[in-house]
Design a protein around this motif. Structure first.
Motif, short mmCIF file in Angstrom:
data_model
loop_
_atom_site.label_atom_id
_atom_site.label_comp_id
_atom_site.label_asym_id
_atom_site.label_seq_id
_atom_site.Cartn_x
_atom_site.Cartn_y
_atom_site.Cartn_z
N LEU A 103 19.54 49.50 26.21
CA LEU A 103 20.95 49.24 26.51
C LEU A 103 21.39 50.10 27.69
O LEU A 103 21.41 51.32 27.63
CB LEU A 103 21.85 49.52 25.31
N SER A 104 21.69 49.41 28.77
CA SER A 104 22.13 50.05 30.00
C SER A 104 23.31 49.22 30.51
O SER A 104 23.58 48.14 30.00
CB SER A 104 20.97 50.01 31.01
N TYR A 105 23.99 49.73 31.50
CA TYR A 105 25.10 48.97 32.09
C TYR A 105 24.93 48.92 33.59
O TYR A 105 24.61 49.93 34.22
CB TYR A 105 26.44 49.62 31.71
N ASP A 106 25.10 47.72 34.16
CA ASP A 106 24.97 47.59 35.61
C ASP A 106 26.22 48.11 36.30
O ASP A 106 27.16 48.59 35.66
CB ASP A 106 24.62 46.14 36.01
N GLU A 107 26.25 48.00 37.64
CA GLU A 107 27.36 48.55 38.42
C GLU A 107 28.69 47.87 38.10
O GLU A 107 29.75 48.39 38.40
CB GLU A 107 27.05 48.49 39.93
N ASN A 108 28.64 46.70 37.47
CA ASN A 108 29.86 45.98 37.09
C ASN A 108 30.23 46.19 35.62
O ASN A 108 31.13 45.53 35.11
CB ASN A 108 29.71 44.48 37.38
N GLY A 109 29.50 47.07 34.94
CA GLY A 109 29.79 47.36 33.55
C GLY A 109 29.21 46.36 32.55
O GLY A 109 29.53 46.41 31.37
N LYS A 110 28.36 45.46 33.03
CA LYS A 110 27.74 44.47 32.14
C LYS A 110 26.51 45.08 31.45
O LYS A 110 25.73 45.78 32.08
CB LYS A 110 27.32 43.22 32.92
N ALA A 111 26.36 44.76 30.17
CA ALA A 111 25.23 45.26 29.39
C ALA A 111 23.93 44.63 29.89
O ALA A 111 23.87 43.43 30.14
CB ALA A 111 25.43 44.97 27.91
N THR A 112 22.91 45.45 30.05
CA THR A 112 21.58 45.00 30.44
C THR A 112 20.55 45.80 29.65
O THR A 112 20.89 46.78 29.00
CB THR A 112 21.32 45.24 31.96
N ALA A 113 19.33 45.37 29.74
CA ALA A 113 18.19 46.16 29.28
C ALA A 113 17.33 46.40 30.51
O ALA A 113 17.22 45.52 31.37
CB ALA A 113 17.42 45.42 28.20
N ARG A 114 16.73 47.59 30.61
CA ARG A 114 15.97 47.91 31.82
C ARG A 114 14.67 48.62 31.47
O ARG A 114 14.61 49.41 30.54
CB ARG A 114 16.80 48.82 32.73
N ILE A 115 13.68 48.34 32.30
CA ILE A 115 12.40 49.05 32.26
C ILE A 115 12.20 49.46 33.72
O ILE A 115 12.10 48.61 34.60
CB ILE A 115 11.27 48.11 31.79
N TYR A 116 12.18 50.77 33.98
CA TYR A 116 12.23 51.19 35.38
C TYR A 116 11.60 52.57 35.59
O TYR A 116 11.27 53.28 34.65
CB TYR A 116 13.69 51.21 35.86
N THR A 117 11.48 52.91 36.86
CA THR A 117 11.09 54.25 37.27
C THR A 117 11.93 54.61 38.48
O THR A 117 12.53 53.73 39.12
CB THR A 117 9.58 54.37 37.54
N GLU A 118 11.95 55.90 38.80
CA GLU A 118 12.79 56.35 39.91
C GLU A 118 12.22 57.60 40.56
O GLU A 118 11.39 58.29 39.97
CB GLU A 118 14.21 56.63 39.42
N ILE A 119 12.68 57.82 41.77
CA ILE A 119 12.44 59.09 42.44
C ILE A 119 13.78 59.61 42.91
O ILE A 119 14.69 58.83 43.22
CB ILE A 119 11.46 58.98 43.64
#
Length: 159
Positions: A103-119
């Protein structure tokens, strides 16, 4: 983000980001997908509605990942569960573990699910950081494509 607003107007920031993604797209354009076909890497098409391979770069962070943005919470959860079934295959293709966020939220506040990596630390607003960003995104979007080339059939019911 406040520092960027001080340094660049919204329009200037948008132009710099567009310039980066255009450069990245041109750099990637000669590379075919896993099936040997031409692909638009920056706007990768999964063929599944509300399922995206996203790349994002800001002044502080770069992320690449799978975003499940289906507005139906149940379907979103089912797609996330399906990815869990493919977790070993995905991580073998990526050669690294990613963050699994149901459970994550995109830049517009919409609920999403994410699988990610970052630097962290590389900025899209510094041209001298662009090689680092490209080196971060390139092998991972290619690995996602390679994974998707075989795994996509396990997601056909969500088309």
């Amino acid at each position: 983000m406040h520092k960027i607003k001080e340094l660049y107007s919204r329009e200037e920031a948008k132009k710099i980001k567009e310039s980066f993604w255009t450069s990245f797209g041109m750099f990637m354009s000669p590379i075919p997908n896993a099936d040997g076909e031409k692909v638009t890497w920056v706007n990768y098409k999964t063929g599944i509605r509300y399922l995206f391979f996203r790349m994002e770069a800001t002044n502080k962070i770069a992320q690449i990942g799978i975003e499940i943005a289906n507005p139906d919470e149940g379907i979103r959860a089912l797609i996330f569960e399906q990815f869990k079934e493919f977790k070993a295959v995905l991580e073998a293709e990526l050669e690294e573990e990613w963050i699994w966020d149901e459970l994550s939220y995109d830049e517009n506040g919409k609920a999403t699910a994410r699988i990610y990596t970052e630097i962290k630390g590389a900025s899209v607003f510094k041209r001298e950081d662009w090689p680092e960003l490209i080196s971060f995104f390139k092998p991972r979007i290619i690995a996602l494509d390679s994974f998707w080339s075989s795994a996509q059939y396990g997601f056909d019911l969500f088309k």
